[in-house]
Write an enzyme that holds these catalytic residues in place. Structure first.
Site, short mmCIF file in Angstrom:
data_model
loop_
_atom_site.label_atom_id
_atom_site.label_comp_id
_atom_site.label_asym_id
_atom_site.label_seq_id
_atom_site.Cartn_x
_atom_site.Cartn_y
_atom_site.Cartn_z
CG ASP A 1 8.01 25.20 -3.29
OD1 ASP A 1 7.85 23.43 -2.93
OD2 ASP A 1 7.36 25.64 -3.02
CG ASP B 1 -1.36 20.70 -15.61
OD1 ASP B 1 -1.03 20.24 -16.88
OD2 ASP B 1 -0.48 20.54 -14.61
#
Length: 687
Positions: free
Chosen positions: A413, A260
């Site tokens: 997460d 990214d």
């Protein structure tokens, strides 16, 4: 027997007196003054005297002018230095406080007002001390002067209106402190039980360590390995190399490098590294998104949506600075065999730079307790813990069942772990499987990381609270999620740490009618620090800095918790933790030494072939090294303001001769001062 007189010397002395009679004159008129005058004659005494006097006056004027010029230069230098210091401080404060946004500005204004209040109270107490009112406080009825009347009224207001609510708030924080301390004690007892009974997850099968036989390739499931990264120029190379040399059939593993990066140099470097490993037969792909939405969650979601992912059963995720051992998959994948309700196998983190500086040593204490105690106890007794975002293997079916990656928080997460737990999936934590990574070495990077780690859980708690209440899991698991996982460990801990030790304690010094017992200030925190440091016994010499630093970080954690809970400031902004590339090629060699010799030969060949990089890649690396900026300290205004508050309270405590409170406030204030001046950890560069 008397000595004979020396007549020769007497005759010589009389002759000398007569010869020098013109030079020595004894004036009878001045006999009463009792001194001898000596006249020195010259040809023109008047002219000489005037000349000497005129010269002395001129010299004196020049000396005065020189002194005034030196004084003016000194004042100008001091003024310029002070203005330069203010500009530099303002620039570094602005650069340091930018990540936390408007929420930090609100908190800073409150803390600044608190500092003004503390300084005012200190001045009042100093006046009272020098007046002797600390021995016999004046009353409003017996006050003679206006100052005495003011101080007497202040004592009444302090005792009747200010101290009771402060004492109530202190009692609430003490109760929360004791509850959180009991949670720590229970976790340590659980860890001790695991150690005594030697409890650890066991797999129903094992893969042989070594080169895979061609006929047994079908026994290995298809594994997708993802490496999300963003502008990771310092660590991308060793991370990709460590994953590409893992001991797993190459045709049964696909590596996705999910880049990214918005810097062209970083994209070229990473793409060139992927191309090198692809030419050596590794199944590896480079993916770069044109629309970088959702940060890491959006990156993982985009990668999992590819059509070829349906051919894979498991996905292993590693951040850019993580270097798994070659046998990582062979130690984690077998736990899924025969456990169809198992969603996640999480490995432990280990740190290549834990002894780099004081900051990394203190982080190692914290994270060692987290992995050795919290993760292991929760994994053994309730089969649930928060996914750490990396160094873990997921069953792809479980990801799809709980809704996949969502972009609603900065802790994707933890989000997916909670949703998988609500869908009744189980987790396994492997404390003996380590994955090496890098700790942030600068306070700036660590502060940004902690801000994200403490604002994200509050975002998630606000979003999933109703989902927890309406889920089909039993009441014990709901209570564990709400009260232990979120409230106690993510909300109450930063709340009481900041409120109790940074706000209430200084106020109780100036309002002695409300008090904190010595066991709250010293003994219980000391015992908790000893418990926290047990998983890292080599860190015992740093137990006092650890206690002080944890209280110092409470202001950042409290600000992040409030920001995430009420959606303030930049709580939804993802800031990549800066790495320095401490994990190196030597670590890969250490990993290989833990494996079989045949694996060592294969991985050594791949590693040596990767040393000869492309010429273009080398040029890009040299350019990136030359572009490194000079490292300078930053200033953190909230930490500095709290340092002055605590040091002022320490001065007031010294007047009252409070031993434990004085020493705690003094050292805690110094700790805030050191952190506020950015004197802990690696220095950081200005943007």
């Amino acid at each position: 027997m008397s000595r004979e007189p020396n007549y020769e010397f007497q005759e010589w002395w009389n002759k000398q007196r007569e010869k020098n009679h013109d030079f020595f004159t004894n004036y009878s008129n001045n006999a009463n003054e009792g001194f001898l005058t000596v006249e020195i004659r010259s040809l023109n005494p008047d002219l000489t005297t005037e000349k000497d006097r005129s010269r002395s006056a001129r010299q004196l004027s020049w000396i005065c002018l020189l002194r005034f010029q030196q004084l003016a230069n000194s004042l100008a230098w001091i003024t310029n230095s002070f203005l330069l210091l203010l500009r530099t401080a303002n620039r570094r404060i602005s650069a340091a406080d930018s990540p936390s946004g408007s929420s930090a500005s609100r908190l800073y204004r409150i803390i600044k007002f608190f500092l003004f209040l503390v300084v005012l109270l200190l001045c009042i107490e100093l006046v009272a001390y020098f007046k002797g009112w600390h021995f016999s406080p004046p009353s409003a009825a017996s006050a003679e002067a206006a100052v005495e009347l003011f101080y007497a009224l202040w004592l009444e207001i302090r005792a009747d209106y200010l101290a009771p609510p402060l004492q109530s708030l202190a009692n609430v924080c003490i109760v929360l402190f004791l509850i959180q301390s009991m949670d720590r004690v229970l976790l340590m007892l659980g860890c001790l039980w695991i150690k005594i009974r030697r409890i650890k997850p066991t797999a129903s099968m094992e893969y042989p360590i070594g080169r895979v036989e061609i006929g047994n390739v079908d026994d290995y499931p298809m594994v997708l390995v993802q490496i999300p990264m963003c502008n990771e120029k310092e660590v991308y190379q060793q991370s990709i190399a460590a994953i590409c040399i893992m001991d797993w059939p190459k045709e049964r593993m696909l590596v996705q490098v999910l880049d990214d990066s918005d810097e062209l140099d970083a994209q070229n470097l990473i793409q060139a590294e992927v191309q090198k490993w692809h030419q050596r037969g590794v199944h590896i792909l480079y993916r770069h998104r044109l629309i970088r939405s959702g940060y890491k969650a959006g990156n993982l979601k985009s990668a999992v949506s590819c059509d070829y992912v349906k051919n894979y059963e498991f996905v292993a995720i590693f951040d850019a600075d993580f270097q798994p051992a070659p046998d990582f998959l062979k130690k984690t994948i077998p736990h899924f065999k025969g456990n169809d309700d198992l969603a996640l196998v999480q490995a432990r983190w280990a740190f290549v730079n834990k002894d780099e500086n004081l900051l990394t040593r203190l982080q190692n204490i914290n994270l060692s307790f987290h992995f050795e105690v919290e993760q292991q106890v929760n994994g053994v007794f309730i089969n649930f813990f928060g996914f750490n975002g990396t160094a873990g293997v997921w069953r792809i079916k479980a990801l799809e069942d709980c809704g996949g990656w969502l972009e609603r928080t900065t802790v994707e997460d933890m989000d997916i772990a909670v949703r998988a737990h609500l869908c009744r999936w189980k987790f396994v934590y492997l404390n003996d499987v380590k994955c090496y990574c890098e700790l942030p070495e600068s306070y700036e990077a660590y502060k940004k990381q902690q801000y994200r780690w403490h604002s994200g859980p509050m975002q998630l708690f606000r979003l999933c609270f109703l989902d927890i209440l309406h889920s089909k899991v039993n009441k014990a698991k709901k209570a564990n999620l709400i009260f232990l996982f979120f409230l106690l460990r993510k909300l109450i801990l930063p709340f009481y740490s900041f409120t109790l030790f940074c706000i209430i304690l200084p106020l109780t010094i100036f309002l002695p009618e409300a008090e904190l017992p010595a066991w709250v200030v010293c003994y219980v925190p000391g015992i908790m620090s000893v418990l926290n440091i047990l998983p890292a016994p080599r860190s015992f010499p740093f137990i006092v800095p650890y206690l002080l630093f944890e209280n110092t970080m409470s202001v950042t954690k409290f600000n992040a918790m409030i920001s995430g809970l009420f959606r303030l400031g930049n709580s939804y902004e993802w800031i990549v933790t800066k790495k320095l590339g401490r994990s190196s090629e030597a670590d890969l060699v250490a990993f290989e030494n833990e494996s079989d010799s045949s694996v060592t030969e294969t991985t050594s060949f791949l590693r040596s072939s990767s040393d000869s990089g492309l010429e273009e890649l080398s040029k890009l690396e040299v350019t990136s090294r030359r572009s490194v900026k000079t490292k300078r300290n930053r200033l953190y205004r909230m930490e500095l303001t709290l340092a002055f508050i605590l040091l002022s309270a320490a001065g007031r405590s010294l007047l009252s001769a409070q031993g434990i409170h004085f020493y705690f406030l003094l050292f805690q204030g110094i700790s805030f001062l050191v952190v506020g001046l950015d004197l802990i950890g690696e220095q950081v560069s200005l943007p």
